[in-house]
Design a protein around this motif. Structure first.
Motif, short mmCIF file in Angstrom:
data_model
loop_
_atom_site.label_atom_id
_atom_site.label_comp_id
_atom_site.label_asym_id
_atom_site.label_seq_id
_atom_site.Cartn_x
_atom_site.Cartn_y
_atom_site.Cartn_z
N ARG A 153 14.43 10.32 35.23
CA ARG A 153 13.27 9.59 35.24
C ARG A 153 13.34 8.19 34.13
O ARG A 153 14.35 8.44 33.16
N ALA A 154 13.43 7.42 34.38
CA ALA A 154 12.28 6.15 33.56
C ALA A 154 11.33 7.18 32.73
O ALA A 154 10.16 7.37 33.11
N VAL A 155 11.09 7.49 31.65
CA VAL A 155 10.03 7.71 30.59
C VAL A 155 9.51 7.48 30.01
O VAL A 155 9.56 5.21 29.73
N GLN A 156 8.25 7.62 29.73
CA GLN A 156 7.07 6.16 29.02
C GLN A 156 6.26 7.21 27.81
O GLN A 156 7.47 8.20 27.59
N THR A 157 5.65 6.50 27.81
CA THR A 157 4.47 7.47 26.53
C THR A 157 3.39 7.31 26.75
O THR A 157 2.83 6.50 27.83
N PRO A 158 2.68 8.49 26.56
CA PRO A 158 2.71 8.93 24.98
C PRO A 158 3.32 10.46 25.41
O PRO A 158 3.31 10.76 25.92
N GLN A 159 4.77 10.85 24.23
CA GLN A 159 5.37 11.34 24.18
C GLN A 159 4.89 12.30 23.35
O GLN A 159 4.06 12.34 21.95
N GLY A 160 4.58 13.78 23.70
CA GLY A 160 3.83 14.82 22.82
C GLY A 160 4.60 16.22 22.07
O GLY A 160 5.85 16.61 22.77
N PHE A 161 4.58 16.46 21.52
CA PHE A 161 5.46 17.31 19.83
C PHE A 161 4.69 18.49 19.77
O PHE A 161 3.48 18.04 19.01
N ASP A 162 5.07 19.55 19.37
CA ASP A 162 5.19 20.64 18.18
C ASP A 162 5.04 19.77 17.34
O ASP A 162 5.51 18.97 16.78
N ARG A 163 3.96 19.55 16.02
CA ARG A 163 4.59 19.00 14.82
C ARG A 163 5.66 19.40 13.70
O ARG A 163 6.83 18.86 13.97
N GLY A 164 5.73 20.93 14.29
CA GLY A 164 6.80 20.96 13.17
C GLY A 164 7.86 20.56 13.94
O GLY A 164 8.71 20.56 13.31
N VAL A 165 8.05 20.65 15.14
CA VAL A 165 9.18 20.17 15.66
C VAL A 165 9.40 19.07 15.94
O VAL A 165 11.15 18.73 15.49
#
Length: 221
Positions: A153-165
């Protein structure tokens, strides 16, 4: 968080890429408009070159009930994202890291990333299937392998995360071309959701022409 600290060298611009205009508006202002249209967004940190902090003063403040602030980016992407994380309010628990250069990203891409986080994923990123044949080559340019493109896969944004992680991933100090790689290095699963070919990253002059065409034909949302 909206990362806009790129130099724009490959675009051939005389200013940072995010401050290049696309059909009368900068990439940064267009990207910000897209982010502000996402109902779940409560706060935006603009990460820009230190030399352009004053230039974005008119974009900061509060719009549509969303707090907008700006911070100087680092020499590399990881430093820029770390600076943005440090500027977020303490009550923020989930973070979207978006590139200003992907200013035409359609709303459904944001929605899919946020939905994956709501379902418990520690990280979620958009991606599209690779359509070109990929070759691995050595330092002489000789082909060493032809990977099966089906799982790529060619990845894009937005990339989302748990803040602490995400904060722990950046604290590890590893350099990477995207935040998902840092989170992966800690052993967390990162989910890939459906991206969109309209969420192109404007890097070259040809990309800018394509983006202008997408706008002219109403192909953004």
């Amino acid at each position: 968080m909206l990362v806009a600290a790129g130099s724009g060298t490959r675009l051939g611009a005389d200013r940072p890429k995010a401050f290049v205009e696309l059909a009368g508006a900068t990439l940064l202002s267009r990207a910000l408009g897209g982010v502000l249209a996402v109902p779940a967004v409560e706060e935006v940190v603009l990460v820009v070159p230190a030399s352009h902090l004053q230039e974005v003063g008119g974009l900061t403040g509060t719009r549509q009930g969303v707090r907008i602030s700006a911070v100087a980016g680092g020499a590399e992407r990881t430093g820029s994202v770390a600076a943005g994380l440090g500027a977020l309010s303490e009550n923020v628990t989930r973070v979207l890291v978006h590139d200003a250069a992907r200013c035409l990203t359609p709303m459904p891409v944001f929605t899919r990333v946020l939905a994956a986080l709501a379902d418990g994923a520690k990280g979620a990123i958009p991606g599209v299937p690779v359509v070109d044949t990929i070759k691995a080559v050595d330092e002489r340019g000789v082909i060493t392998a032809t990977p099966d493109r089906a799982p790529l896969r060619a990845v894009q944004t937005p990339q989302g995360f748990d803040r602490g992680v995400l904060e722990r991933a950046h604290a590890a100090g590893t350099q990477a071309t995207d935040d998902a790689a840092l989170v992966e290095a800690l052993g967390y699963d990162v989910i890939v959701v459906e991206g969109d070919h309209r969420a192109l990253k404007i890097t070259t002059a040809a990309d800018l022409v394509l983006a202008e065409h997408l706008l002219a034909t109403g192909s953004r949302g």
